[in-house]
Design an enzyme around this catalytic site. Structure first.
Site, mmCIF file in Angstrom:
data_model
loop_
_atom_site.group_PDB
_atom_site.id
_atom_site.type_symbol
_atom_site.label_atom_id
_atom_site.label_comp_id
_atom_site.label_asym_id
_atom_site.label_seq_id
_atom_site.Cartn_x
_atom_site.Cartn_y
_atom_site.Cartn_z
ATOM 1 N N GLU A 152 0.797 -1.240 0.000
ATOM 2 C CA GLU A 152 0.000 0.000 0.000
ATOM 3 C C GLU A 152 0.826 1.285 0.000
ATOM 4 O O GLU A 152 0.588 2.185 0.806
ATOM 5 C CB GLU A 152 -0.960 -0.009 1.198
ATOM 6 C CG GLU A 152 -1.841 -1.245 1.227
ATOM 7 C CD GLU A 152 -2.791 -1.306 2.418
ATOM 8 O OE1 GLU A 152 -2.668 -0.485 3.330
ATOM 9 O OE2 GLU A 152 -3.664 -2.186 2.418
ATOM 10 N N GLU A 257 -5.947 -10.989 -1.526
ATOM 11 C CA GLU A 257 -6.790 -10.864 -0.323
ATOM 12 C C GLU A 257 -8.267 -10.827 -0.703
ATOM 13 O O GLU A 257 -9.039 -9.998 -0.208
ATOM 14 C CB GLU A 257 -6.412 -9.588 0.455
ATOM 15 C CG GLU A 257 -4.931 -9.488 0.761
ATOM 16 C CD GLU A 257 -4.531 -8.235 1.552
ATOM 17 O OE1 GLU A 257 -5.404 -7.583 2.142
ATOM 18 O OE2 GLU A 257 -3.335 -7.918 1.564
HETATM 19 C C1 GLA Z 1 -4.896 -4.904 4.144
HETATM 20 C C2 GLA Z 1 -3.715 -5.761 4.564
HETATM 21 C C3 GLA Z 1 -4.168 -7.051 5.170
HETATM 22 C C4 GLA Z 1 -5.325 -6.871 6.119
HETATM 23 C C5 GLA Z 1 -6.425 -6.115 5.451
HETATM 24 C C6 GLA Z 1 -7.631 -5.939 6.321
HETATM 25 O O1 GLA Z 1 -5.466 -5.340 2.995
HETATM 26 O O2 GLA Z 1 -2.853 -6.027 3.514
HETATM 27 O O3 GLA Z 1 -3.109 -7.617 5.863
HETATM 28 O O4 GLA Z 1 -4.908 -6.188 7.266
HETATM 29 O O5 GLA Z 1 -5.915 -4.845 5.098
HETATM 30 O O6 GLA Z 1 -7.487 -6.332 7.615
#
Ligand code: GLA
Length: 363
Positions: A152, A257
């Protein structure tokens, strides 16, 4: 073909061991993974673990390798849980993913501060970053297949996020993180991981970042699309454009994710009309009594649209990982939400979305 498939699904319903699995169905396309929480890693969730073994061939730790967990104090590393995580993956022959080395969240304050509370200088922060990466990546050298090196770093408008990493070290913190990770394990795959790359301005920024890394001689194996999606955002076309754009740079794409938020109150602008018409839909626990069948079908169709894109682009897509195993594990239940974002329900039973996803792989 469809009749055979339906018969197969019906025959195997309830018979867990013979149920068709995601990892088998998508074997020719990509790895299918799940993020594991503490009980699953520690062996305290037997049903969760057996579902993971049955369905998935890749794992990511939800929290235990984040900086605050693995390196909570300057000289203290906490490897007990990560060691168990890696052992679980090895025992089951899974691709083991490391998440995440350099991020602005879930990173303790001391990393950025000096003893007097003022920010440390560039050299000190680079040294801390180096030592952290060398120690954590080094410990699992040759065992963890790939790392989310930087998480990020790009903002919505495509510029670099004003994180402590950027402010203290400068733009090259990203190159440095990749170099340190490569030194610690030259054979590990290194990823840049972010959300909302499906939106054009942010995608443009991430594409520029990847190009810059490549020009600096850094090997980026893949870009991670986090895939924290909603029911109507992003469109399958946006996802496809994003995969194609990164593939054109010669990097793979990993969906890292994946989950789909179904709670109306968290749908953002897209749901505004609905919300105006029905004030109950503003409640985070709108579906507290369960997800109605009609919505199960909406979720199933949404997953079908996304997996059709992943399968069509299987040459570029190396892995699709869900952020959790069953709905009860999901971070999307926070803030009072009662959510249903995954393929398995709170009892780890397959939902209609599971069958829908399998079908996309059987064509
Ligand atoms: C981001 C992170 C994850 C997780 C999510 C939500 O996407 O990369 O590790 O913490 O937030 O919890």
């Amino acid at each position: 073909m469809l009749a055979v498939l339906v018969a197969l699904l019906m025959a195997t319903r309830g018979a867990a061991q013979t149920q068709p699995s995601l990892k088998e169905v998508f074997k020719k396309d990509f790895l299918v993974g799940a993020a594991l929480n503490y009980p699953q890693i520690l062996g305290l969730d037997g049903r969760g673990d057996s579902l993971v073994r049955q369905q998935f061939n890749a794992i990511t730790p939800e929290n235990c390798l984040k900086w605050e967990s693995v390196h909570p104090r300057p000289e203290t590393y906490s490897f007990e849980v990560p060691d168990k995580y890696v052992a679980f993956g090895e025992k089951n022959g899974m691709a083991i993913i490391g998440h995440t080395l350099v991020w602005h969240h879930q990173t303790p304050r001391w990393v950025f501060d000096s003893a007097n509370g003022k920010p440390v200088d560039r050299e000190i922060l680079l040294r801390r970053m180096h030592d952290h990466i060398a120690t954590v990546v080094g410990r699992y050298k040759g065992r963890i297949k790939g790392w989310d090196v930087v998480n990020e770093a790009v903002d919505e408008d495509g510029s670099l996020r004003q994180s402590p990493w950027l402010k203290i070290i400068g733009e090259d913190f990203i190159v440095k993180a990749f170099q340190f990770a490569h030194e610690a394990d030259p054979n590990a795959e290194l990823y840049y991981n972010d959300y909302s790359l499906e939106n054009a301005p942010k995608r443009k920024g991430a594409l520029a970042l990847v190009k810059k890394l490549q020009e600096s001689g850094v090997h980026v194996a893949a870009v991670g699309l986090q895939g924290h999606y909603k029911l109507v955002w992003p469109s399958p076309a946006q996802v496809e454009t994003t995969i194609t754009a990164f593939a054109a740079l010669g990097v793979k794409v990993v969906v890292t994710e994946l989950d789909i938020d179904v709670v109306p109150a968290s749908q953002g602008n897209e749901g505004a009309d609905l919300l105006l018409n029905n004030k109950d839909m503003r409640r985070a626990d709108f579906y507290a009594a369960g997800l109605p069948d009609s919505m199960q079908q909406v979720l199933a169709r949404r997953y079908t649209g996304l997996f059709a894109v992943f399968v069509r682009n299987a040459e570029a897509v190396d892995r699709v990982t869900f952020w959790g195993v069953g709905d009860g594990n999901s971070w999307l239940n926070s803030g009072g939400r009662v959510n249903y974002p995954l393929l398995f329900d709170r009892k780890y039973q397959p939902k209609p979305a599971f069958d829908a996803v399998l079908k996309t792989g059987m064509k």
